[in-house]
Motif scaffolding. Sequence first.
Motif, mmCIF file in Angstrom:
data_model
loop_
_atom_site.group_PDB
_atom_site.id
_atom_site.type_symbol
_atom_site.label_atom_id
_atom_site.label_comp_id
_atom_site.label_asym_id
_atom_site.label_seq_id
_atom_site.Cartn_x
_atom_site.Cartn_y
_atom_site.Cartn_z
ATOM 1 N N SER A 8 0.743 -1.265 -0.092
ATOM 2 C CA SER A 8 -0.117 -0.019 0.060
ATOM 3 C C SER A 8 0.911 1.354 0.029
ATOM 4 C CB SER A 8 -0.893 -0.121 1.360
ATOM 5 O OG SER A 8 -1.472 1.243 1.298
ATOM 6 N N LYS A 61 -0.686 4.628 -0.165
ATOM 7 C CA LYS A 61 -1.422 5.349 0.083
ATOM 8 C C LYS A 61 -1.027 6.078 1.429
ATOM 9 C CE LYS A 61 -4.263 7.565 -0.985
ATOM 10 N NZ LYS A 61 -4.364 8.857 -2.007
ATOM 11 N N SER A 64 -4.482 14.276 -4.255
ATOM 12 C CA SER A 64 -5.845 13.794 -3.789
ATOM 13 C C SER A 64 -6.702 14.720 -3.872
ATOM 14 C CB SER A 64 -5.706 12.835 -2.370
ATOM 15 O OG SER A 64 -4.849 11.677 -2.241
ATOM 16 N N SER A 120 -1.048 13.332 -7.681
ATOM 17 C CA SER A 120 -0.967 11.935 -7.352
ATOM 18 C C SER A 120 -2.626 11.836 -6.758
ATOM 19 C CB SER A 120 -0.452 11.305 -6.011
ATOM 20 O OG SER A 120 -0.554 10.166 -5.769
ATOM 21 N N ASP A 121 -3.078 10.528 -7.331
ATOM 22 C CA ASP A 121 -4.450 10.289 -7.067
ATOM 23 C C ASP A 121 -5.494 11.506 -7.385
ATOM 24 O OD1 ASP A 121 -6.376 8.734 -6.025
ATOM 25 O OD2 ASP A 121 -5.997 8.804 -4.031
ATOM 26 N N SER A 130 1.378 9.205 -9.610
ATOM 27 C CA SER A 130 0.921 7.917 -9.174
ATOM 28 C C SER A 130 -0.667 8.059 -9.059
ATOM 29 C CB SER A 130 1.719 7.847 -7.826
ATOM 30 O OG SER A 130 1.710 8.566 -7.012
ATOM 31 N N PHE A 131 -1.332 6.797 -9.227
ATOM 32 C CA PHE A 131 -2.533 6.660 -9.094
ATOM 33 C C PHE A 131 -3.500 7.366 -9.763
ATOM 34 C CE2 PHE A 131 -0.446 5.997 -4.540
ATOM 35 C CZ PHE A 131 -0.756 4.651 -4.587
ATOM 36 N N THR A 132 -3.146 7.894 -11.065
ATOM 37 C CA THR A 132 -3.861 8.828 -11.900
ATOM 38 C C THR A 132 -4.060 7.606 -13.398
ATOM 39 O OG1 THR A 132 -2.026 9.299 -13.353
ATOM 40 C CG2 THR A 132 -2.646 10.756 -11.438
ATOM 41 N N SER A 161 1.506 3.130 -10.955
ATOM 42 C CA SER A 161 0.409 3.008 -11.367
ATOM 43 C C SER A 161 0.440 1.592 -12.338
ATOM 44 C CB SER A 161 -0.175 4.057 -12.508
ATOM 45 O OG SER A 161 -1.276 3.632 -13.150
#
Length: 592
Positions: free
Chosen positions: A6, A8, A374, A397-398, A421-423, A446
């Motif tokens: 993880s 996050k 985020s 990110s995110d 990241s996380f896109t 990702s």
Amino acid sequence: MGGACSRKRDLLDEDALHRSGRYSKSSSAKWLLLTLPRCNSNVSVREQGKCPSLMDLCLAKVREDIKKYGSFSVLPRDISQLIFNELVTSHCLNDVSLEAFRDCALQVDILFSLVQIDILIGEYPGVKDGWIGIVSSQGESLLSLDISCSDVTDTGLSLLKKCPNVQSLKCNYCDQISDYGLGHLSGLSNLTSLSFKRSNAITADGMRAFTNLVNLVNLDLERCLKIHGGLVHLKDLKKLESLNIKYCNCITDADIGSISGLTSLKELQMSCCKITDAGTTQLKGLSKLAHLNLEGCPLTAACLKVISGFPSMMFLNLSRCSISDDGSENFSALQKLKVLQKLKVLNLGFNNISDACLVHLKDLINLESLNFDSCSIGNEGLLNLKGLLKLKSLELSDTGVGSNGLSHLSGLSNLESINLSFTSVTDGGLRKLSGLTSIKSLNLDSRLITDAGLAAITSLTGLTHLDLFGARITDFGTNYLKHFKNLQSLELCGGFITDAGVKNIKDLKSLTQLNLSQNSHLTDKTLELISGLTGLTSLNVSNSRITNTGLRHLKPLKNLRLLTLESCKVTANEMKKLQLSALPNLLSVRPE
């Protein structure tokens, strides 16, 4: 560089990265922290083959024979200072050798780095009041002292009365210093810098001792959880320029009025305090504020009206507040007033803002760092960033940003760091970054990124940091890594790499940090392949097939400080042997 899947983030604790297991009370029992006394100042190693100076040779000899000397007080001050520093940096100072420096009148700052946060106190057992007795014998010559993480008590602190010229004092993580001990500091009127991070014994009443420290410029009370009501004792410290009360969740709006008259304040750190919009209104008179950190405070966009009164503002952190599109027009007001033209760093991460807010930021043309981690922004919002030509760091990110949005960044030629990241950015979208050749740090954590994505960024030859933690890079894709000769940090943890792929990493000689965790097919051969990366300071090969047999290949990595081999077939005993025999700089080891 952790081995966990993880990625996050919770609320960031900056100094957590520097703390050892001794200070992290809840550290996992699975992570066995091995710490050993070490003497790493071997002249030949330290000088990397260069001929040492005569002074270096003499210092090394004194260090080697330190038990033979009872006192250095007859030596010139500068020589005794050099000997002292040699013992500190080589981790050879103890309560016996320290006695030799009594009455030496060391003239320059005593760099007591043996007990700073980033060095394990376990290497220096017995650092307590007796040490302060010897240190205080320096008298008026003592200018700076750091006793962080030691076992010094109120009694030891009282001995500093003999050192009236002390200007800097750090007592971070000193659990045995209480309000009574603080009282001994009231006479040290020359103090300009004072730090008591995470000192839970300090209360509001004890802060009375700060009243007489009228020359204080920097005061750090981070994580002091019992100081509610104590800021009133700071109201006469008119020279105070920096105040850190981060993570003091006892601080409320009622405390802020006490510092409203400190008009010299330039930096105010209040992360995770219980400060609301009403509390920020009491800061109006602090016109010199250039650095304001309100991360995690229960604020709304209404606080921006107050911030518009700080024309010197250069750093503003409003991450994890309750900022939303409702009220974001205050940013627009700031632009009309042109009062934030000096703003260089703006953090709006983890707030409920969308593209509607970004339109009010387009005139902040001096911004160098912008954080939307985020947030609910998308491709169209990035259109408002086209004019921020000085932007060097962008955190996305995110967010809802995808491949189409990256085209709006094509003109940001000074961009050095971008986090995607996380896109929903895909391999094809990465081609839109090919012209941003100033990029040094790229985060592509990702599952949408594959070998083709790595091929698309080969023009970014200046990369020093590349994070492909969750990307689906295979052994074939690692061939593209040869374009990044300047890489210092590489994370390649998607689970598709084998020993064959590591062959394309072994020639990246600039690497200092390498994370290959989660690649379960890696074997001892991997350690053999990377044994030539002698610049490595951090290595993570967790969740792999590494065994005790492969540990011998790590012996050439003399600079290694952090080694993580969780869920591997290695034992704590073998790791300890490796540390003792070959890796003198290794501070933290995490085996199965």
